[in-house]
Every structure is written in structure tokens, then in C-alpha cells.
Scaffold this motif. Sequence first.
Motif, mmCIF file in Angstrom:
data_model
loop_
_atom_site.group_PDB
_atom_site.id
_atom_site.type_symbol
_atom_site.label_atom_id
_atom_site.label_comp_id
_atom_site.label_asym_id
_atom_site.label_seq_id
_atom_site.Cartn_x
_atom_site.Cartn_y
_atom_site.Cartn_z
ATOM 1 N N SER A 156 32.836 6.278 14.025
ATOM 2 C CA SER A 156 32.602 5.770 15.002
ATOM 3 C C SER A 156 31.884 6.592 15.933
ATOM 4 O O SER A 156 31.087 6.232 16.987
ATOM 5 N N ALA A 157 32.342 8.086 15.747
ATOM 6 C CA ALA A 157 32.227 8.655 16.639
ATOM 7 C C ALA A 157 32.145 10.008 16.799
ATOM 8 O O ALA A 157 32.743 10.490 15.457
ATOM 9 N N THR A 158 30.918 10.482 17.465
ATOM 10 C CA THR A 158 31.010 12.295 17.151
ATOM 11 C C THR A 158 31.036 13.175 18.102
ATOM 12 O O THR A 158 31.015 14.595 18.057
ATOM 13 N N LYS A 159 31.630 12.596 19.658
ATOM 14 C CA LYS A 159 31.796 13.270 19.896
ATOM 15 C C LYS A 159 32.761 12.696 21.213
ATOM 16 O O LYS A 159 33.655 11.566 20.494
ATOM 17 N N ALA A 160 33.891 13.325 21.387
ATOM 18 C CA ALA A 160 35.315 13.564 22.160
ATOM 19 C C ALA A 160 35.178 13.996 23.647
ATOM 20 O O ALA A 160 34.616 15.223 23.949
ATOM 21 N N TYR A 161 35.607 13.625 24.060
ATOM 22 C CA TYR A 161 35.829 13.704 25.649
ATOM 23 C C TYR A 161 37.730 14.551 26.534
ATOM 24 O O TYR A 161 37.831 13.154 25.984
ATOM 25 N N ALA A 162 38.306 15.864 26.759
ATOM 26 C CA ALA A 162 38.959 15.630 26.975
ATOM 27 C C ALA A 162 39.140 16.171 28.146
ATOM 28 O O ALA A 162 38.549 17.186 28.369
ATOM 29 N N TRP A 163 40.612 16.124 28.317
ATOM 30 C CA TRP A 163 41.148 17.244 30.203
ATOM 31 C C TRP A 163 42.505 17.021 30.791
ATOM 32 O O TRP A 163 43.262 15.979 29.795
ATOM 33 N N ILE A 164 42.941 17.775 31.545
ATOM 34 C CA ILE A 164 44.546 17.936 31.959
ATOM 35 C C ILE A 164 44.080 17.996 33.217
ATOM 36 O O ILE A 164 43.824 17.983 33.729
ATOM 37 N N SER A 165 45.483 16.401 33.779
ATOM 38 C CA SER A 165 45.388 15.907 34.165
ATOM 39 C C SER A 165 46.884 16.179 35.053
ATOM 40 O O SER A 165 48.034 16.397 34.824
ATOM 41 N N PRO A 166 47.389 17.361 36.388
ATOM 42 C CA PRO A 166 49.139 17.177 36.808
ATOM 43 C C PRO A 166 49.074 15.793 36.746
ATOM 44 O O PRO A 166 48.383 15.080 37.525
ATOM 45 N N ILE A 167 50.152 15.647 36.627
ATOM 46 C CA ILE A 167 51.097 15.044 37.066
ATOM 47 C C ILE A 167 51.520 14.471 38.410
ATOM 48 O O ILE A 167 52.484 15.845 38.530
ATOM 49 N N ALA A 168 51.441 14.264 39.210
ATOM 50 C CA ALA A 168 51.823 14.694 40.933
ATOM 51 C C ALA A 168 53.474 14.406 41.263
ATOM 52 O O ALA A 168 54.070 13.961 40.629
ATOM 53 N N GLY A 169 53.883 15.668 42.092
ATOM 54 C CA GLY A 169 55.161 15.991 41.530
ATOM 55 C C GLY A 169 56.342 16.256 40.796
ATOM 56 O O GLY A 169 57.522 16.884 41.094
ATOM 57 N N THR A 170 55.610 16.799 39.827
ATOM 58 C CA THR A 170 55.984 17.850 38.420
ATOM 59 C C THR A 170 56.180 18.747 38.046
ATOM 60 O O THR A 170 57.226 19.051 37.958
ATOM 61 N N GLY A 171 55.432 18.742 38.274
ATOM 62 C CA GLY A 171 54.524 20.108 38.334
ATOM 63 C C GLY A 171 54.104 20.038 36.607
ATOM 64 O O GLY A 171 54.321 21.461 35.646
ATOM 65 N N SER A 172 54.291 18.948 36.081
ATOM 66 C CA SER A 172 53.590 19.107 34.223
ATOM 67 C C SER A 172 52.510 18.033 34.919
ATOM 68 O O SER A 172 51.526 18.193 35.401
ATOM 69 N N SER A 173 51.952 18.221 33.674
ATOM 70 C CA SER A 173 50.198 17.546 32.794
ATOM 71 C C SER A 173 50.257 16.857 32.314
ATOM 72 O O SER A 173 51.039 16.688 31.167
ATOM 73 N N ARG A 174 49.262 16.670 32.216
ATOM 74 C CA ARG A 174 48.888 15.206 31.233
ATOM 75 C C ARG A 174 47.592 15.566 30.176
ATOM 76 O O ARG A 174 47.106 15.798 31.287
ATOM 77 N N TYR A 175 47.660 14.909 28.982
ATOM 78 C CA TYR A 175 46.732 15.008 28.437
ATOM 79 C C TYR A 175 45.561 14.481 27.947
ATOM 80 O O TYR A 175 46.328 13.029 28.052
ATOM 81 N N PHE A 176 44.687 13.864 27.921
ATOM 82 C CA PHE A 176 43.206 13.079 28.178
ATOM 83 C C PHE A 176 42.582 13.599 27.293
ATOM 84 O O PHE A 176 41.935 14.584 27.029
ATOM 85 N N ALA A 177 41.876 12.817 25.703
ATOM 86 C CA ALA A 177 41.175 12.283 24.888
ATOM 87 C C ALA A 177 40.877 11.308 25.340
ATOM 88 O O ALA A 177 41.641 10.344 24.640
ATOM 89 N N VAL A 178 39.469 11.024 25.214
ATOM 90 C CA VAL A 178 38.725 9.817 25.129
ATOM 91 C C VAL A 178 37.253 10.115 23.967
ATOM 92 O O VAL A 178 36.403 11.126 24.605
ATOM 93 N N LEU A 179 37.191 8.845 23.054
ATOM 94 C CA LEU A 179 36.730 9.121 22.164
ATOM 95 C C LEU A 179 34.304 8.826 23.123
ATOM 96 O O LEU A 179 34.753 7.639 24.063
ATOM 97 N N HIS A 180 33.716 9.421 22.217
ATOM 98 C CA HIS A 180 32.417 8.863 22.997
ATOM 99 C C HIS A 180 31.731 7.854 22.059
ATOM 100 O O HIS A 180 31.838 7.856 21.075
ATOM 101 N N GLN A 181 31.823 6.466 22.351
ATOM 102 C CA GLN A 181 32.001 5.104 21.944
ATOM 103 C C GLN A 181 32.203 4.059 22.497
ATOM 104 O O GLN A 181 32.375 3.926 23.871
ATOM 105 N N GLY A 182 31.559 3.006 22.472
ATOM 106 C CA GLY A 182 31.026 1.568 22.999
ATOM 107 C C GLY A 182 30.525 2.210 24.422
ATOM 108 O O GLY A 182 29.357 2.803 24.520
#
Length: 99
Positions: free
Chosen positions: A53-79
Motif C-alpha cells: 500500500s505504500a510507494t514512499k517512506a520517510y526515514a531519519w535518525i534522532s539522538p537519544i538524549a543523554g545516551t550517546g546513542s541514536s534511534r532510527y525511524f521509518a514511516v510509510l507514506h500512507q493514510g
Amino acid sequence: MNPATMDLLKKVIDTQHGGSSAYLHSVSTHRFAPRPGLWDGVVHVFAVTGHASATKAYAWISPIAGTGSSRYFAVLHQGAIKGPVEAVQAVVKAVRAAA
């Protein structure tokens, strides 16, 4: 963004949502943030093939405060997700609700 990071975002999309993705372009969301405190940064737009059902996706990296680590997000273009800003808003809303 370096190619290794782009490959990692592609892998996140493909693993979480199935199909195959290919990088298209990047969008700075800080220009569109409707209110202070909304996450701002760069969202990468990918074409998605092989998804039901999707032909596009949006992705980004966001730092996790105070940890030195990052979180990765991927969201589909739908709805209600019609672009990068809506993708970020949906994630921010979900993270706030979970807190």
C-alpha cells in the motif's frame, strides 16, 4: 549524509515494512515545524517498491538524549502521512503518548 548511513536507513525501511527502498532526496523539517519543541532535522525520502500500500517512506535518525546513542525511524507514506512533516508529527505524538 554518508552512504553507510543511507544504507542503514534503507535497511530499516526494508526490514520494518517489507519491499525494497531507494533513496530519493532529503528534506529539512525545521522550516516546517508548526510549534517550538517539535523535532526538527533532516528527513530522508525513499521510494518503496514491493509494498502492498505504500510507494514512499520517510526515514531519519534522532539522538537519544543523554545516551550517546541514536534511534532510527521509518514511516510509510500512507493514510494521514502525506509527507515528511506528518511522519515526524506522528512519531513525536506516539513517543509522547508512550512516555
